[in-house]
Design an enzyme around this catalytic site. Structure first.
Site, PDB file in Angstrom:
ATOM      1  N   ALA A  12     -52.478 -28.998 -24.303  1.00 34.16           N
ATOM      2  CA  ALA A  12     -51.016 -28.865 -24.241  1.00 34.16           C
ATOM      3  C   ALA A  12     -50.470 -29.239 -22.866  1.00 34.16           C
ATOM      4  O   ALA A  12     -49.410 -28.772 -22.455  1.00 34.16           O
ATOM      5  CB  ALA A  12     -50.626 -27.431 -24.581  1.00 34.16           C
ATOM      6  N   ARG A  18     -42.092 -38.926 -24.501  1.00 33.70           N
ATOM      7  CA  ARG A  18     -41.309 -39.497 -25.600  1.00 33.70           C
ATOM      8  C   ARG A  18     -40.270 -38.524 -26.142  1.00 33.70           C
ATOM      9  O   ARG A  18     -39.443 -38.867 -26.962  1.00 33.70           O
ATOM     10  CB  ARG A  18     -42.260 -39.943 -26.729  1.00 33.70           C
ATOM     11  N   GLY A  81     -55.100 -37.754 -19.206  1.00 35.46           N
ATOM     12  CA  GLY A  81     -55.470 -38.098 -20.583  1.00 35.46           C
ATOM     13  C   GLY A  81     -56.206 -36.966 -21.283  1.00 35.46           C
ATOM     14  O   GLY A  81     -56.638 -35.989 -20.664  1.00 35.46           O
ATOM     15  N   GLY A 144     -54.465 -43.191 -33.308  1.00 34.24           N
ATOM     16  CA  GLY A 144     -55.756 -43.835 -33.044  1.00 34.24           C
ATOM     17  C   GLY A 144     -56.367 -44.319 -34.350  1.00 34.24           C
ATOM     18  O   GLY A 144     -56.398 -43.582 -35.337  1.00 34.24           O
ATOM     19  N   ARG A 339     -23.253  -8.526 -32.446  1.00 33.44           N
ATOM     20  CA  ARG A 339     -24.084  -8.860 -31.283  1.00 33.44           C
ATOM     21  C   ARG A 339     -25.162  -7.800 -31.080  1.00 33.44           C
ATOM     22  O   ARG A 339     -25.169  -6.772 -31.754  1.00 33.44           O
ATOM     23  CB  ARG A 339     -23.179  -9.011 -30.059  1.00 33.44           C
ATOM     24  N   LYS A 357     -20.511  -5.037 -30.546  1.00 30.38           N
ATOM     25  CA  LYS A 357     -21.641  -5.138 -29.621  1.00 30.38           C
ATOM     26  C   LYS A 357     -22.103  -3.751 -29.209  1.00 30.38           C
ATOM     27  O   LYS A 357     -21.265  -2.917 -28.876  1.00 30.38           O
ATOM     28  CB  LYS A 357     -21.216  -5.931 -28.377  1.00 30.38           C
ATOM     29  N   TYR A 372     -12.443  -5.881 -31.351  1.00 25.59           N
ATOM     30  CA  TYR A 372     -13.640  -5.910 -30.523  1.00 25.59           C
ATOM     31  C   TYR A 372     -14.110  -4.484 -30.315  1.00 25.59           C
ATOM     32  O   TYR A 372     -13.373  -3.650 -29.760  1.00 25.59           O
ATOM     33  CB  TYR A 372     -13.374  -6.573 -29.156  1.00 25.59           C
ATOM     34  N   SER A 411      -3.168   0.017 -35.721  1.00 26.76           N
ATOM     35  CA  SER A 411      -3.364  -1.396 -35.370  1.00 26.76           C
ATOM     36  C   SER A 411      -2.978  -1.689 -33.937  1.00 26.76           C
ATOM     37  O   SER A 411      -2.117  -1.033 -33.354  1.00 26.76           O
ATOM     38  CB  SER A 411      -2.510  -2.265 -36.287  1.00 26.76           C
ATOM     39  N   ALA A 429      -0.066   2.998 -33.800  1.00 25.81           N
ATOM     40  CA  ALA A 429      -0.239   1.552 -33.626  1.00 25.81           C
ATOM     41  C   ALA A 429       0.311   1.098 -32.282  1.00 25.81           C
ATOM     42  O   ALA A 429       1.291   1.643 -31.786  1.00 25.81           O
ATOM     43  CB  ALA A 429       0.466   0.824 -34.759  1.00 25.81           C
TER      44      ALA A 429
HETATM   45  C1  UD1 Z   1     -53.666 -38.624 -29.693  1.00 23.57           C
HETATM   46  C2  UD1 Z   1     -54.968 -39.384 -29.936  1.00 23.57           C
HETATM   47  C3  UD1 Z   1     -54.813 -40.291 -31.134  1.00 23.57           C
HETATM   48  C4  UD1 Z   1     -54.406 -39.470 -32.354  1.00 23.57           C
HETATM   49  C5  UD1 Z   1     -53.169 -38.632 -32.065  1.00 23.57           C
HETATM   50  C6  UD1 Z   1     -52.951 -37.666 -33.210  1.00 23.57           C
HETATM   51  C7  UD1 Z   1     -55.925 -39.684 -27.703  1.00 23.57           C
HETATM   52  C8  UD1 Z   1     -56.239 -40.644 -26.632  1.00 23.57           C
HETATM   53  N1  UD1 Z   1     -55.273 -40.159 -28.760  1.00 23.57           N
HETATM   54  O1  UD1 Z   1     -52.692 -39.603 -29.392  1.00 23.57           O
HETATM   55  O2  UD1 Z   1     -56.041 -40.941 -31.418  1.00 23.57           O
HETATM   56  O3  UD1 Z   1     -54.187 -40.346 -33.446  1.00 23.57           O
HETATM   57  O4  UD1 Z   1     -53.329 -37.877 -30.866  1.00 23.57           O
HETATM   58  O5  UD1 Z   1     -51.761 -36.982 -33.107  1.00 23.57           O
HETATM   59  O6  UD1 Z   1     -56.299 -38.535 -27.624  1.00 23.57           O
HETATM   60  N2  UD1 Z   1     -52.651 -33.826 -23.387  1.00 23.57           N
HETATM   61  C9  UD1 Z   1     -53.208 -33.081 -22.377  1.00 23.57           C
HETATM   62  N3  UD1 Z   1     -53.503 -33.702 -21.202  1.00 23.57           N
HETATM   63  C10 UD1 Z   1     -53.301 -35.022 -20.993  1.00 23.57           C
HETATM   64  C11 UD1 Z   1     -52.745 -35.780 -22.038  1.00 23.57           C
HETATM   65  C12 UD1 Z   1     -52.426 -35.155 -23.229  1.00 23.57           C
HETATM   66  O7  UD1 Z   1     -53.404 -31.878 -22.512  1.00 23.57           O
HETATM   67  O8  UD1 Z   1     -53.618 -35.509 -19.887  1.00 23.57           O
HETATM   68  C13 UD1 Z   1     -52.290 -33.141 -24.650  1.00 23.57           C
HETATM   69  C14 UD1 Z   1     -50.823 -33.332 -25.043  1.00 23.57           C
HETATM   70  O9  UD1 Z   1     -50.031 -32.253 -24.546  1.00 23.57           O
HETATM   71  C15 UD1 Z   1     -50.882 -33.358 -26.565  1.00 23.57           C
HETATM   72  C16 UD1 Z   1     -52.287 -33.807 -26.883  1.00 23.57           C
HETATM   73  O10 UD1 Z   1     -53.023 -33.723 -25.695  1.00 23.57           O
HETATM   74  O11 UD1 Z   1     -50.660 -32.080 -27.122  1.00 23.57           O
HETATM   75  C17 UD1 Z   1     -52.320 -35.254 -27.377  1.00 23.57           C
HETATM   76  O12 UD1 Z   1     -51.730 -36.100 -26.409  1.00 23.57           O
HETATM   77  P1  UD1 Z   1     -50.698 -37.233 -26.802  1.00 23.57           P
HETATM   78  O13 UD1 Z   1     -50.279 -37.930 -25.585  1.00 23.57           O
HETATM   79  O14 UD1 Z   1     -49.644 -36.681 -27.686  1.00 23.57           O
HETATM   80  O15 UD1 Z   1     -51.666 -38.196 -27.635  1.00 23.57           O
HETATM   81  P2  UD1 Z   1     -51.242 -39.234 -28.738  1.00 23.57           P
HETATM   82  O16 UD1 Z   1     -50.766 -40.471 -28.065  1.00 23.57           O
HETATM   83  O17 UD1 Z   1     -50.388 -38.626 -29.741  1.00 23.57           O
HETATM   84 CA    CA Z   2     -49.361 -36.729 -29.908  1.00 19.34          CA
END
Ligand code: UD1
Ligand code: CA
Length: 456
Positions: A12, A18, A81, A144, A339, A357, A372, A411, A429
């Site tokens: 995560a 994006r 990555g 992928g 509330r 509230k 109120y 009122s 009132a």
């Molecule tokens: C990834 C897969 C892809 C797959 C897809 C499915 C890789 C390289 N690719 O692509 O094959 O089809 O998910 O949904 O894994 N994250 C980290 N650290 C990082 C980068 C990412 O924790 O340095 C986490 C992100 O928060 C995310 C998850 O890894 O929750 C996947 O990363 P994301 O960039 O969304 O990968 P995709 O391009 O969707």
């Molecule tokens: Ca993803």
């Protein structure tokens, strides 16, 4: 099936570029709950507390959102990555004694429990060293690509890096981003992942090709086109996933005996509890820990969060409730706002353009229009006239208004708190009350009407 050496890791740490949002992507909500909440919900019954999370630069926000998981959050800095995320987490997972690991992308929150348990048992039974879930999509988009030869897995190649000359025509089978790893077998491969690809990142998916080359047992478990396994990368994917979830939840309530009218526009969160015999009409949004008891009814165009509707209560259209309790047979709205801390006991009526509230309205009390009521304690069978205002805020402190049983507030009265109004008292009132009204007395606090000749 699952022993103490088997744990889960949620990835995560990604920036969620994006999504065009400053907040961590995994905190974005579906029907009122963050993405990560859903994953934790499906992992907890299987892995108990053996769930770790790789988090990025907004680690503090994630720790605050999930304090119970904070102790098992591992910071990946910088984020190079998914392969790098796993490599960063591995030493801690090994220290915790793990030998088998489920890895889940944090942006796949709807992973169904049935698919998860099937995947895990298949991987364990077959003793697969590297298993992953796949999808078959008409348009494989940015996923992928799963490369097979004679049905056997060869590699996962990221969309950007796919080369038809090298791997053959693009397959429709793609990687869902959920893996089960035998750590003894896979750990030595992690150092072999390179950054030589179009993104310049370390891909977890490269482990597949590396494992195949070394003769490890590798399996891709095909889940068809199950929309629950879609990754959420963009706003469009977020709302698509939310719609899949919404339909699941509405269908579940209908099956359990709840009447959901206009089901296509009813948004009901996953923590909401509706009793059989309750009625809900869309469009509406009911979220958080809301409870709607049997024979209670929520009409359309309402928003209800963390509230309780007791038996026979009715919320009429265009009402907004947050952390409120509506007692048995009480009626709210149309156009009412309850509330936090609004408590209506039984047979209470709160009508249009009434805001309540932090106040308790006892049995049979009515505030039917334009009021109120804040920081107040209102006894049984009180009539709160149209336009009544409790002036609870004196600039620095909030004061409480207490109105006794059977009182009648005329009122357009302003009750400048603290001014207790005694049992069965009557307020004329248009009064601006600044002094206590003893029980049974009548108080009028307004200028007398005067008459004179009209000039001009
Ligand atoms: C990834 C897969 C892809 C797959 C897809 C499915 C890789 C390289 N690719 O692509 O094959 O089809 O998910 O949904 O894994 N994250 C980290 N650290 C990082 C980068 C990412 O924790 O340095 C986490 C992100 O928060 C995310 C998850 O890894 O929750 C996947 O990363 P994301 O960039 O969304 O990968 P995709 O391009 O969707
Ligand atoms: Ca993803």
């Amino acid at each position: 099936m699952i022993d103490q050496n088997f744990g889960a890791l949620v990835l995560a740490a990604g920036k969620g570029t994006r999504m065009h949002c400053q907040r961590p992507k995994v905190l974005m909500e579906l029907l009122g709950e963050p993405m990560l909440w859903y994953l934790y919900q499906s992992l907890a019954p299987v892995f108990e507390d053996r769930v770790w999370t790789v988090v990025g630069h907004q680690a503090d926000e994630l720790r605050q959102a999930f304090p119970g998981h904070a102790g098992r959050m591992i910071v990946q800095e910088p984020q190079l990555g998914t392969g790098h995320a796993l490599r960063t987490a591995l030493p801690e997972l090994r220290r915790a004694g793990l030998s088998r690991l489920l890895v889940v992308n944090g942006d796949t929150p709807l992973l169904p429990h049935s698919i998860l348990t099937h995947f895990l048992s298949e991987s364990v039974l077959r003793d697969t060293q590297l298993a992953f879930l796949t999808l078959v999509l008409e348009e494989p988009g940015p996923y992928g690509r799963v490369v097979r030869a004679q049905g056997k897995i060869k590699a996962i190649v990221e969309a950007k890096d796919y080369d038809e000359e090298r791997y053959g025509p693009e397959p429709q089978e793609v990687n869902a981003g959920i893996y089960c790893l035998d750590l003894d077998a896979v750990e030595p491969l992690l150092g072999l992942i390179s950054q030589e690809n179009r993104s310049g990142e370390y891909y977890i998916t490269d482990l597949v090709g590396l494992a195949v080359e070394r003769g490890l047992s590798v399996e891709g478990l095909d889940q068809g086109c199950d929309p629950h396994l879609m990754g959420i990368n963009t706003p469009a994917e977020l709302v698509q996933a939310e719609e899949v979830l919404r339909q699941d939840l509405v269908r579940r309530w209908l099956e359990r005996g709840v009447i959901v009218r206009s089901p296509e526009s009813a948004r009901i969160g996953p923590r909401v509890r509706l009793e059989p015999g309750a009625q809900v009409a869309g469009p509406c949004e009911i979220v958080g820990e809301t409870v709607v008891e049997c024979c209670a009814s929520v009409m359309g165009h309402t928003f209800i969060k963390n509230s309780v509707l007791r038996r026979g209560a009715v919320v009429h259209p265009f009402s907004h409730l947050d952390s409120a309790e509506v007692g048995p047979d009480s009626q709210v709205g149309p156009f009412a706002r309850l509330r936090p801390g609004a408590v209506l006991e039984s047979d209470v009526r709160v009508g249009n353009f009434v805001e309540v509230k932090k106040s308790r309205l006892a049995r049979g009390t009515k505030a039917s229009h334009l009021s109120y009521l804040g920081d107040s304690e209102i006894g049984e069978d009180v009539n709160v006239g149209a336009g009544t205002i409790t002036c609870n805020y004196a600039g620095r402190m909030k004061h409480k208004t207490v109105i006794g049983k059977g009182a009648f507030i005329g009122s357009n009265s302003a009750l400048v708190a603290p001014v207790p109004v005694g049992r069965d008292a009557l307020v004329g009132a248009g009064s601006v009350l600044t002094k206590d009204v003893p029980a049974g007395e009548m108080a009028i606090a307004r200028g007398r009407q005067r008459h004179g000749a009209r000039k001009g």
